[in-house]
Motif scaffolding. Structure first.
Motif, PDB file in Angstrom:
ATOM      1  N   MET A  62      49.707  32.621  54.991  1.00 10.87           N
ATOM      2  CA  MET A  62      48.739  33.520  55.595  1.00 10.87           C
ATOM      3  C   MET A  62      48.546  34.792  54.779  1.00 10.87           C
ATOM      4  N   SER A  63      49.542  35.157  53.994  1.00  9.66           N
ATOM      5  CA  SER A  63      49.347  36.304  53.105  1.00  9.66           C
ATOM      6  C   SER A  63      48.291  35.970  52.055  1.00  9.66           C
ATOM      7  N   GLY A  64      48.322  34.731  51.558  1.00 10.57           N
ATOM      8  CA  GLY A  64      47.309  34.315  50.598  1.00 10.57           C
ATOM      9  C   GLY A  64      45.931  34.226  51.219  1.00 10.57           C
ATOM     10  N   ILE A  65      45.844  33.609  52.392  1.00 11.06           N
ATOM     11  CA  ILE A  65      44.549  33.489  53.078  1.00 11.06           C
ATOM     12  C   ILE A  65      44.029  34.876  53.463  1.00 11.06           C
ATOM     13  N   GLY A  66      44.922  35.734  53.950  1.00 10.89           N
ATOM     14  CA  GLY A  66      44.519  37.088  54.332  1.00 10.89           C
ATOM     15  C   GLY A  66      44.005  37.885  53.140  1.00 10.89           C
ATOM     16  N   THR A  67      44.647  37.729  51.991  1.00 11.08           N
ATOM     17  CA  THR A  67      44.199  38.424  50.788  1.00 11.08           C
ATOM     18  C   THR A  67      42.801  37.968  50.377  1.00 11.08           C
ATOM     19  N   LEU A  68      42.528  36.679  50.499  1.00 10.11           N
ATOM     20  CA  LEU A  68      41.191  36.166  50.181  1.00 10.11           C
ATOM     21  C   LEU A  68      40.153  36.692  51.164  1.00 10.11           C
ATOM     22  N   ILE A  69      40.512  36.761  52.453  1.00  8.68           N
ATOM     23  CA  ILE A  69      39.594  37.329  53.451  1.00  8.68           C
ATOM     24  C   ILE A  69      39.263  38.774  53.087  1.00  8.68           C
ATOM     25  N   PHE A  70      40.290  39.543  52.777  1.00 13.06           N
ATOM     26  CA  PHE A  70      40.105  40.946  52.403  1.00 13.06           C
ATOM     27  C   PHE A  70      39.213  41.055  51.169  1.00 13.06           C
ATOM     28  N   PHE A  71      39.475  40.224  50.182  1.00 18.00           N
ATOM     29  CA  PHE A  71      38.706  40.246  48.932  1.00 18.00           C
ATOM     30  C   PHE A  71      37.219  40.041  49.196  1.00 18.00           C
ATOM     31  N   PHE A  72      36.880  39.057  50.026  1.00 17.07           N
ATOM     32  CA  PHE A  72      35.471  38.773  50.289  1.00 17.07           C
ATOM     33  C   PHE A  72      34.819  39.867  51.128  1.00 17.07           C
ATOM     34  N   VAL A  73      35.561  40.430  52.090  1.00 22.08           N
ATOM     35  CA  VAL A  73      34.979  41.468  52.946  1.00 22.08           C
ATOM     36  C   VAL A  73      34.637  42.721  52.140  1.00 22.08           C
ATOM     37  N   VAL A  74      35.498  43.091  51.174  1.00 21.38           N
ATOM     38  CA  VAL A  74      35.239  44.288  50.365  1.00 21.38           C
ATOM     39  C   VAL A  74      34.437  43.970  49.108  1.00 21.38           C
ATOM     40  N   GLY A  75      33.980  42.741  48.980  1.00 23.82           N
ATOM     41  CA  GLY A  75      33.178  42.367  47.819  1.00 23.82           C
ATOM     42  C   GLY A  75      33.943  42.416  46.517  1.00 23.82           C
ATOM     43  N   GLY A  76      35.272  42.269  46.599  1.00 18.98           N
ATOM     44  CA  GLY A  76      36.082  42.270  45.392  1.00 18.98           C
ATOM     45  C   GLY A  76      36.160  43.610  44.689  1.00 18.98           C
ATOM     46  N   GLN A  77      35.938  44.705  45.416  1.00 16.19           N
ATOM     47  CA  GLN A  77      35.909  46.033  44.789  1.00 16.19           C
ATOM     48  C   GLN A  77      37.189  46.838  45.013  1.00 16.19           C
ATOM     49  N   VAL A  78      38.050  46.406  45.928  1.00  9.03           N
ATOM     50  CA  VAL A  78      39.289  47.132  46.217  1.00  9.03           C
ATOM     51  C   VAL A  78      40.475  46.222  45.894  1.00  9.03           C
ATOM     52  N   PRO A  79      41.228  46.503  44.832  1.00  4.37           N
ATOM     53  CA  PRO A  79      42.368  45.657  44.486  1.00  4.37           C
ATOM     54  C   PRO A  79      43.485  45.790  45.513  1.00  4.37           C
ATOM     55  N   SER A  80      43.856  44.678  46.120  1.00  6.97           N
ATOM     56  CA  SER A  80      44.871  44.746  47.165  1.00  6.97           C
ATOM     57  C   SER A  80      45.444  43.365  47.441  1.00  6.97           C
TER      58      SER A  80
END
Length: 449
Positions: A62-80
């Motif tokens: 879920m950490s991996g899936i959550g990171t991908l969700i975050f990436f798409f929501v911020v448009g890949g502009q916030v490294p996290s």
């Protein structure tokens, strides 16, 4: 905004070798850097579910899936990278009555609270995004009309509630609060304590005396060197507990983790949902830290970041995972490597998904000697604390102002000392009391200015 950025090659003339969020190195290097971020998050992401009686493989997945969700929501502009949040541990234990051994028999109640917490977090993010509309005003400067961009209401409100002295203190205290984990729990013998010292010295030597890609992989390279030394001392010379690969050999390549379903109990929800405030402070601190390190204004992505983290927490809780947060451990790695490319976090997330479905890969990472992981954790947690101090420096926090002085001083001690407040079955300690304490103290003391 595109959901996936068009990554550019880094500017070779940029001083310091900094790689910005919308840039990337060649894919082979990006992959190896992604592995390093997996290593950085792994210890804490696995430790948190173990302390709450959750399945660590679900947490990794879920950490991996959550990171991908975050990436798409911020448009890949916030490294996290999003990993298991320690802010949930106290309230989950209180809500479930977990005794600390084996699987948590009341995990469903905790999951319901985690999902509710994620929902509160999403609503906060939507409010921030809706009120964070930037607008232009025209100003005449030396006869020329110039457009000035003003921040939206949300940014002003949040920054007033959580100014740099607060966010810097919260970020710093996360590292300081976690310091006791490697010191107290990851060195059961005197030999292990020496191994921890060997490990952080290895990382330091790599950081200072190497160059290029090896230097940028200081955490991973230092870990591998320390593990090799550990293997020589134990498996070769018999000085300590040998590295055991039997679990790796016995584990299957692929297998499902233990998923679980949430149960919505009002008492558990009331205990766990307020953790959303802590997650907001952590995420805000993350954004400010990355903005300070990259020299970019990321305020426009603040609401999106909150929504992404909240959605990831909801998805994780719905599947049996822990609540997640933007990981300060990975901020520490970025601070050391000066590589902020979001492509690295996509790679790290995909690796985590594979690990979640692969008991063998999980067993391989868990075969890393505990003391070596402890030595790496000392470095990473220390880098987190320094990232908090960097927020103060970059924002020129004035410590001659008694308000800033008291807020920072009290917050650091509350978090480091794991100061705990109890009211019946409700307990708030460590990072929680430090976060709320920093916000409340600043709101109270700033009135006296």
């Amino acid at each position: 905004m595109s959901l996936i950025p068009q990554w550019q090659r880094p500017d070779p003339n940029r001083p310091g070798g900094v790689v910005c969020p919308d840039e990337r190195l060649p894919w082979p290097q990006t992959f190896v850097l992604g592995v390093q971020h997996v290593i950085a998050m792994f210890g804490a992401t696995v430790l948190a579910p173990l302390l709450m009686g959750f399945d660590p493989n679900v947490a990794i997945l879920m950490s991996g899936i959550g990171t991908l969700i975050f990436f798409f929501v911020v448009g890949g502009q916030v490294p996290s990278y999003l990993g298991s949040s320690f802010a949930f541990i106290g309230v989950v234990i209180a809500a479930t009555g977990y005794a600390g051994k084996g699987p948590n028999g009341n995990i469903g109640v905790a999951l319901g609270g985690i999902v509710a917490c994620g929902l509160v977090y999403v609503l906060i993010g939507l409010l921030v995004h809706a009120t964070n509309v930037r607008h232009k005003r025209s100003t005449v400067i030396q006869g020329l009309e110039v457009d000035e961009v003003e921040a939206g209401v949300a940014v002003h409100w949040i920054e007033r509630l959580m100014p740099p002295v607060v966010t810097g203190s919260v970020v710093a205290v996360i590292g300081l609060n976690l310091a006791q984990v490697p010191i107290k729990n990851m060195a059961p013998t005197a030999f292990d304590t020496w191994v921890q010292a060997i490990t952080f010295v290895c990382v330091g030597l790599v950081a200072v005396y190497t160059r290029g890609m090896v230097q940028r992989l200081l955490i991973l390279v230092g870990l591998l060197i320390a593990s090799a030394i550990y293997g020589v001392l134990t498996n070769g010379l018999g000085l300590g507990k040998p590295i055991d690969f039997s679990g790796v050999i016995a584990a299957p390549w692929f297998g499902l983790p233990r998923f679980a379903a949430p149960v919505f109990d009002i008492n558990a929800i009331l205990l766990i949902a307020p953790v959303a405030v802590i997650l907001v402070a952590e995420n805000l601190g993350h954004i400010k830290a990355v903005a300070a390190m990259t020299g970019r204004d990321l305020d426009a992505y603040m609401g999106r970041a909150f929504v992404g983290d909240g959605l990831a927490t909801m998805v994780s809780g719905a599947a049996g995972g822990t609540g997640v947060t933007t990981y300060a451990e990975n901020i520490g790695v970025m601070a050391a490597t000066k590589i902020y490319s979001t492509a690295i976090f996509v790679v790290a997330a995909l690796i985590a998904v594979v690990l979640g479905f692969s008991p063998k890969f999980g067993a391989l990472l868990q075969a890393i000697p505990l003391a070596v992981m402890g030595g790496v954790s000392i470095v990473v947690f220390g880098l987190i604390a320094v990232a908090g101090a960097r927020i103060w420096v970059q924002n020129s926090v004035d410590f001659s102002d008694n308000t800033n002085l008291i807020v920072a001083a009290v917050t650091l001690i509350l978090g480091t000392g794991d100061y705990t407040l109890k009211l019946g079955d409700f307990a708030l300690g460590g990072i929680g009391t430090a976060t709320f304490g920093a916000i409340a103290l600043h709101a109270l003391l700033r009135r006296g200015r």
